[in-house]
Design a protein around this motif. Structure first.
Motif, PDB file in Angstrom:
ATOM      1  N   ALA A  14       0.812  -1.030   0.042  1.00  0.00           N
ATOM      2  CA  ALA A  14      -0.016   0.020  -0.009  1.00  0.00           C
ATOM      3  C   ALA A  14       0.873   1.281  -0.015  1.00  0.00           C
ATOM      4  N   LEU A  15       1.865   1.224   0.806  1.00  0.00           N
ATOM      5  CA  LEU A  15       2.936   2.599   0.917  1.00  0.00           C
ATOM      6  C   LEU A  15       3.502   2.694  -0.681  1.00  0.00           C
ATOM      7  N   ALA A  16       4.170   1.571  -1.015  1.00  0.00           N
ATOM      8  CA  ALA A  16       4.485   1.661  -2.368  1.00  0.00           C
ATOM      9  C   ALA A  16       3.572   2.235  -3.606  1.00  0.00           C
ATOM     10  N   ARG A  63      10.434  -0.293   0.048  1.00  0.00           N
ATOM     11  CA  ARG A  63      10.455  -1.810   0.465  1.00  0.00           C
ATOM     12  C   ARG A  63      11.074  -1.813   1.691  1.00  0.00           C
ATOM     13  N   LEU A  64      10.637  -3.109   2.496  1.00  0.00           N
ATOM     14  CA  LEU A  64      11.208  -3.356   3.826  1.00  0.00           C
ATOM     15  C   LEU A  64      12.071  -4.546   3.746  1.00  0.00           C
ATOM     16  N   GLU A  65      13.048  -4.502   4.570  1.00  0.00           N
ATOM     17  CA  GLU A  65      13.996  -5.381   4.461  1.00  0.00           C
ATOM     18  C   GLU A  65      14.281  -5.912   6.188  1.00  0.00           C
ATOM     19  N   GLU A  66      14.973  -6.874   6.185  1.00  0.00           N
ATOM     20  CA  GLU A  66      15.842  -7.252   7.584  1.00  0.00           C
ATOM     21  C   GLU A  66      14.601  -7.193   8.683  1.00  0.00           C
ATOM     22  N   LEU A  79       7.721  -4.875  15.790  1.00  0.00           N
ATOM     23  CA  LEU A  79       8.719  -5.420  14.754  1.00  0.00           C
ATOM     24  C   LEU A  79       9.568  -4.132  14.458  1.00  0.00           C
ATOM     25  N   THR A  80      10.866  -4.529  14.017  1.00  0.00           N
ATOM     26  CA  THR A  80      11.881  -3.553  13.500  1.00  0.00           C
ATOM     27  C   THR A  80      12.551  -3.788  12.051  1.00  0.00           C
ATOM     28  N   TYR A  81      12.581  -3.188  11.360  1.00  0.00           N
ATOM     29  CA  TYR A  81      13.029  -3.409   9.975  1.00  0.00           C
ATOM     30  C   TYR A  81      13.957  -2.265   9.145  1.00  0.00           C
ATOM     31  N   THR A  82      14.487  -2.408   8.285  1.00  0.00           N
ATOM     32  CA  THR A  82      15.154  -1.173   7.376  1.00  0.00           C
ATOM     33  C   THR A  82      14.176  -0.916   6.236  1.00  0.00           C
ATOM     34  N   PHE A  83      14.131   0.192   6.109  1.00  0.00           N
ATOM     35  CA  PHE A  83      13.269   0.783   4.941  1.00  0.00           C
ATOM     36  C   PHE A  83      14.141   1.477   3.965  1.00  0.00           C
ATOM     37  N   SER A  97      17.017   5.633   2.915  1.00  0.00           N
ATOM     38  CA  SER A  97      16.829   4.369   3.834  1.00  0.00           C
ATOM     39  C   SER A  97      17.025   4.775   5.289  1.00  0.00           C
ATOM     40  N   GLY A  98      16.554   3.972   6.044  1.00  0.00           N
ATOM     41  CA  GLY A  98      16.709   4.145   7.551  1.00  0.00           C
ATOM     42  C   GLY A  98      16.277   2.912   8.203  1.00  0.00           C
TER      43      GLY A  98
END
Length: 123
Positions: A14-16, A63-66, A79-83, A97-98
């Motif tokens: 949805a964000l994308a 996109r989200l990773e990790e 949850l935590t993630y890298t965006f 990114s962050g």
């Protein structure tokens, strides 16, 4: 029954799409979102922040990773993630990114974003 992992994939998609109408059903009425520029409280303030970003960044790829699930119960998940994002700002390529932390709650049989904190990557 939807799992938190299903929710976060739907949220990322949805964000994308940069379409508030797709994001709105995923946001809790009492959502608090903390971004670099400010903290936004309540769904209407969060909506304004998202729409401002959508107007600034065109053709965004997000996109989200990790993704790391810190805690998950029947009623909440953290949850935590890298965006990562990229797109056009004033017609010029831009990206960033962050790290993010999100809190999800289950209400009415569905998962909703209650809190989100996005910041720079760790040093």
């Amino acid at each position: 029954m939807q799992k938190p992992e299903d929710f976060i994939k739907a949220y990322e998609t949805a964000l994308a799409a940069q379409d508030w109408d797709r994001i709105a059903p995923l946001i809790h009425e009492d959502c608090v979102a903390t971004f670099t520029e400010a903290t936004f409280r309540g769904k209407s303030e969060v909506e304004g922040a998202f729409k401002k970003t959508f107007a600034l960044i065109r053709d965004e790829v997000y996109r989200l990773e990790e993704i790391q699930w810190l805690k998950e119960t029947d009623d909440f998940a953290v949850l935590t993630y890298t965006f990562h994002w990229s797109g056009l700002i004033d017609g010029k390529p831009a990206s960033g990114s962050g790290r993010g932390t999100s809190v999800l709650v289950r209400e009415g049989g569905r998962w909703l974003l209650l809190a989100e904190h996005l910041g720079p990557p760790p040093r």
